[in-house]
Each structure stands twice: as C-alpha cells, then as structure tokens.
Design a protein around this motif. Structure first.
Motif, PDB file in Angstrom:
ATOM      1  N   TYR A  67     -41.179  50.724   7.458  1.00  0.00           N
ATOM      2  CA  TYR A  67     -42.023  49.526   7.550  1.00  0.00           C
ATOM      3  C   TYR A  67     -42.514  49.271   6.132  1.00  0.00           C
ATOM      4  O   TYR A  67     -42.824  50.213   5.388  1.00  0.00           O
ATOM      5  N   SER A  68     -42.580  48.002   5.753  1.00  0.00           N
ATOM      6  CA  SER A  68     -43.064  47.668   4.414  1.00  0.00           C
ATOM      7  C   SER A  68     -43.895  46.400   4.481  1.00  0.00           C
ATOM      8  O   SER A  68     -43.432  45.380   5.003  1.00  0.00           O
ATOM      9  N   PHE A  69     -45.110  46.487   3.984  1.00  0.00           N
ATOM     10  CA  PHE A  69     -46.005  45.317   4.019  1.00  0.00           C
ATOM     11  C   PHE A  69     -45.812  44.443   2.783  1.00  0.00           C
ATOM     12  O   PHE A  69     -45.801  43.223   2.858  1.00  0.00           O
ATOM     13  N   TYR A 125     -42.636  58.071   1.066  1.00  0.00           N
ATOM     14  CA  TYR A 125     -43.792  57.204   1.208  1.00  0.00           C
ATOM     15  C   TYR A 125     -44.123  56.553  -0.124  1.00  0.00           C
ATOM     16  O   TYR A 125     -43.817  57.073  -1.185  1.00  0.00           O
ATOM     17  N   CYS A 126     -44.735  55.383  -0.031  1.00  0.00           N
ATOM     18  CA  CYS A 126     -45.154  54.636  -1.218  1.00  0.00           C
ATOM     19  C   CYS A 126     -46.666  54.520  -1.182  1.00  0.00           C
ATOM     20  O   CYS A 126     -47.255  54.339  -0.113  1.00  0.00           O
ATOM     21  N   PHE A 127     -47.272  54.642  -2.349  1.00  0.00           N
ATOM     22  CA  PHE A 127     -48.730  54.646  -2.414  1.00  0.00           C
ATOM     23  C   PHE A 127     -49.182  54.133  -3.774  1.00  0.00           C
ATOM     24  O   PHE A 127     -48.372  53.986  -4.692  1.00  0.00           O
ATOM     25  N   THR A 128     -50.493  53.902  -3.895  1.00  0.00           N
ATOM     26  CA  THR A 128     -51.033  53.403  -5.160  1.00  0.00           C
ATOM     27  C   THR A 128     -51.793  54.487  -5.910  1.00  0.00           C
ATOM     28  O   THR A 128     -51.672  54.631  -7.118  1.00  0.00           O
ATOM     29  N   VAL A 129     -52.573  55.264  -5.161  1.00  0.00           N
ATOM     30  CA  VAL A 129     -53.459  56.238  -5.814  1.00  0.00           C
ATOM     31  C   VAL A 129     -53.032  57.677  -5.527  1.00  0.00           C
ATOM     32  O   VAL A 129     -52.681  58.426  -6.420  1.00  0.00           O
TER      33      VAL A 129
END
Ligand SMILES: Cc1cc2nc3c(=O)[nH]c(=O)nc-3n(C[C@H](O)[C@H](O)[C@H](O)COP(=O)(O)O)c2cc1C
Length: 162
Positions: free
Chosen positions: A8-10, A107-111
């Motif tokens: 899933y990708s927002f 997984y993809c993340f920012t922080v």
C-alpha cells in the motif's frame, strides 16, 4: 517459484520500491487501494492517519483477483504510520489468510522505523520471514539510490532461497 509483491502506498514511496522489486525479480504486483482514498493529504498526515492506526481501523480495499495463498514468496511493503504498518495492510492481514510462505518485508519512513518489524512479524507469525529492509522517503529523497538498494536486496533474497 511464484512471487508476489504486495504493498500500500499513500504518497508513492512504497510504490516506487515495490514496482522496482517486482520488475527486477519478475514478481506479480498487488497494489492495495482503498475504496475511499483520502484526497486531503495534510488531513491524513496530521490527524486521520494516526487516529486510524490507534483505532486499528481496517479501511475497505478495492477488490482484487490475486490470491496471495497461491504464491511461494510474498514481499510486503508499507509506509510507516505512527510507528507501525498502514491501516490498509491491517485490512489485508485480516482478509487474506496464508501460512508457511516465504516473506520479505520492506517499509518506507521519514524519521524512524520504530517497532514496525515486531508488529509485522507478529501478524505473519505462521510464515517464514526471510529478511526486511527500510527506506527513508525514497521517492522524495533519492529515487535512483532507493531503487538500486531495493533491487540488490530482492536479488539477495532470491539467492538465499534458491
Ligand atoms: C499518517 C502518516 C503517519 C506517518 N507516521 C510516520 C512515523 O511514525 N514515522 C516515520 O518515520 N514516518 C511516518 N510517516 C511518513 C511516511 O512513513 C513516509 O513518508 C513514507 O515514505 C511514505 O510512504 P508512501 O509514499 O508510500 O505513502 C507518516 C506518514 C503519514 C501519512
């Protein structure tokens, strides 16, 4: 060996990586899409997303034909939302039952990745987790580097199976 990449990708980061992996290893792709996608990104980021995670909301997915149980290797990708997997992935885990599959996680993340690894492994406890990898906002920061790392990771995953 039948291979599937589910994600899933927002905002497109998880999609960038998932599509690159699938192309590299010749896997089918299942992009989970919501029946009602929230258009206002800031509203989702600042309010609704966290609320959905806390409430363990299971948003309705658009129907799909792919049957994960038909595959041997399933690579699952999600953005990190409030330290865990996105609500669409929760719906997927609830609706699709599979076990004894070889699993790769990304997984993809920012922080920071937080406890996502533990959370995903708990949901997938009847399967064999081969490896996992995190990407820091790959689409927004450096798409080429992200794609390169993803391809290398996916090829290593396959090498360790075959
Ligand atoms: C609702 C929401 C919650 C988020 N929570 C986190 C978080 O807890 N930790 C983090 O590092 N990034 C968080 N992010 C950032 C995303 O994980 C990051 O931008 C990711 O690359 C987005 O992937 P996507 O483009 O496939 O949606 C959040 C993003 C949203 C929309």
């Amino acid at each position: 060996m039948k291979k599937l990449v589910v994600y899933y990708s927002f905002e497109g980061d998880t999609k960038l990586i998932g599509d690159a992996i699938a192309e590299e290893i010749g896997a089918d792709v299942l992009e989970l899409k919501l029946l009602k996608e929230v258009k206002k990104k800031e509203y989702m980021k600042n309010y609704l997303g966290e609320k959905q995670v806390l409430m363990k909301t299971k948003p309705i997915l658009l129907p799909f034909d792919i049957k994960p149980q038909d595959y041997d290797l399933i690579i699952i990708g999600t953005p990190i939302w409030s330290g865990t997997f996105a609500p669409a992935i929760r719906t997927f885990f609830t609706e699709e039952k599979f076990s004894d599959k070889k699993i790769g996680l990304y997984y993809c993340f920012t922080v920071k990745a937080g406890l996502i690894s533990e959370h995903l492994k708990k949901e997938l406890k009847n399967n064999i987790i081969l490896d996992e990898i995190g990407f820091k906002d790959p689409k927004k920061i450096n798409p080429e580097k992200g794609i390169e790392r993803a391809k290398k990771w996916a090829n290593n995953l396959l090498d360790n199976i075959q």
